[in-house]
Design a protein around this motif. Sequence first.
Motif, PDB file in Angstrom:
ATOM      1  N   GLU A   1      44.014  40.304  41.473  1.00  0.00           N
ATOM      2  CA  GLU A   1      43.374  39.185  40.769  1.00  0.00           C
ATOM      3  C   GLU A   1      42.091  39.653  40.062  1.00  0.00           C
ATOM      4  O   GLU A   1      41.834  39.299  38.917  1.00  0.00           O
TER       5      GLU A   1
ATOM      6  N   GLN B   1      41.265  39.650  36.067  1.00  0.00           N
ATOM      7  CA  GLN B   1      40.057  39.056  35.479  1.00  0.00           C
ATOM      8  C   GLN B   1      39.369  40.049  34.551  1.00  0.00           C
ATOM      9  O   GLN B   1      38.978  39.709  33.437  1.00  0.00           O
ATOM     10  N   ASP B   2      39.228  41.288  35.029  1.00  0.00           N
ATOM     11  CA  ASP B   2      38.628  42.344  34.209  1.00  0.00           C
ATOM     12  C   ASP B   2      39.369  42.479  32.897  1.00  0.00           C
ATOM     13  O   ASP B   2      38.773  42.556  31.831  1.00  0.00           O
TER      14      ASP B   2
ATOM     15  N   SER C   1      41.324  40.409  31.354  1.00  0.00           N
ATOM     16  CA  SER C   1      41.238  39.291  30.429  1.00  0.00           C
ATOM     17  C   SER C   1      39.853  39.232  29.780  1.00  0.00           C
ATOM     18  O   SER C   1      39.710  38.869  28.616  1.00  0.00           O
TER      19      SER C   1
END
Lengths: 130, 323
Positions: B268, B272-273, B275
Amino acid sequence: MIRVLVAKPGLDGHDRGAKVIARALRDAGMEVVYTGLHQTPEQIVDAALQEDVDVLALSILSGAHPTLVPRIMDLVRENKMDNMLVLLGGIIPDDDVDSMIAAGISRVFGPGTDTQDIVDYIRERVADDD
Amino acid sequence: MTEIQDLVEGIGQGEKRAVARGLTWIERDSEKGKQLVRALFPMAGKAHIVGITGAPGVGKSTLVNRLTLALRNHGYRVGILAVDPSSPFTGGAILGDRIRMQESVMDQGVFMRSLASRGHLGGLSRATFGAVTLLDAAGFDYILIETVGAGQSEVEIMQLAHSTMVVLAPGLGDDIQAIKAGILEIGQIFVVNKADRDGADHTARAIRGMLTLGMQHLEWFPPIIKTVAENGEGMDDLIAAIAKHREFLQESGRLDSIREGQTRHLIELALQDWSLRAMRLAEQDETFWTALREAVAHGQADAADAARKIVESAQRGGATVGS
Ligand code: B12
Ligand SMILES: Nc1nc2c(ncn2[C@@H]2O[C@H](COP(=O)(O)OP(=O)(O)O)[C@@H](O)[C@H]2O)c(=O)[nH]1
Ligand SMILES: [Mg+2]
């Protein structure tokens, strides 16, 4: 990210300068480990090793630098930490500066030093590799 | 041997220098650091990971010092990670947890590293996950992680630790604060530190009251341990509580699900990184970005449409985004 250990060796209780330096380096974007008062040379070098700092900043106002600094520098070499920049500040008589440099200190900073000079000195010598 | 193999070998033997250098690589989040964590992963999995969270000043660092001394007396090797906040303005940090740990950290069987949060929210730093893998691979039996202690939403430690300890102290109105911050839900062990002060029993009762309200159905009812970290009182009880929780995890088969949860969380975070990087790339492409922004501003597309376009564009230029 530049990492610095600010250390107070020996029985010296003057910690204002060390705290001023710690805050100034933090405000300049560095990560500063502060270990508090009354550290032995062994504790300081062990902490610098575990924290893998780029700079060791020693603050001494007690007059004990002629015994403390050579001992610290011996341990630094024993542990092959020669890449670490070691700075000294506090009350260091002019006559002692040469012997401190000979022991392996990169530069001595006395009372009234502008903290920006310290920041610049570190930035010129340490690669901020991330 | 390559540089990485050298380091992996040193870490496997628990060499301080190798451990320290490896942690720096991981903190830099460089390709070398990622390779190192991958290489160490198979060597990890034996340590018991203990999270220590609670408001600033309750005595977490002092407690870690005492707990470490007590664990050393039992013959265990102890790795410590202590996270402090980075300034959101300058990126700098003062890392002061070591001040309270001086007695325990000189020992050959102990390794302590201060970490700055570096903008990561949730009480840890990004590097903490890899750092735990490294210390685990280096053979430390217990890994103690002191969180930032911002008090709120420090729930990420749950994703990493096997046993999470919530530390409170009497007289700070902490009982109420902790409940508000939702920190009670994450504790598997509660510590009322500074039990030398008035009000420790009151704080312990308040916690017990809150716990019995919502948790009767749980298989593990969190013990509440009173300690005086300053002089070491209560450390045997605390070690016994940790050992008991560990046994509970083993017997109930939960260790596996914790491991799965850790992996899920890492994926996850990576997502996040990825995106965020996609977003940055989109912003750098002025024509593309302006068109997107205008479309949303004029109601021709909504934010989700724009996000989808960003992801699609990032996939086409995958090499740059995915690095
Ligand atoms: C304030 C002070 C105290 C305070 C300390 C409060 C505290 N928590 O720090 C108190 C009252 C407690 C105190 C006590 C004593 N003090 Co006094 N104290 C001073 C005084 C007046 C100022 C020091 C200070 O805080 N300066 C402000 C800070 C910001 O400056 P600084 O530390 O020099 O730091 C600057 C630079 O030196 C440099 N720097 C400092 N460290 C470092 C480190 C690095 C890496 C770098 C790059 C730069 C750097 O950058 C800073 C910013 O410019 C000095 C005299 C003086 N003018 O320096 C005497 C002085 C240091 N004290 C002295 C003495 C003798 C004592 C006592 C022994 C007195 C006694 N008989 O009881 C005790 C010992 C206490 C102890 N346990 O060690 C002597 C030391 C003599 C010597 N070295 O030979 C001095 C020099 C006075 C004198 N002229 O005799 N002291
Ligand atoms: N009276 C008392 N003070 C304590 C105790 N444990 C820690 N302290 C003090 O509480 C302060 C904060 O401790 P620290 O460990 O830095 O807290 P942290 O911010 O949670 O890591 C320090 O001044 C400690 O000396 C305790 O058991 N009793
Ligand atoms: Mg602390």
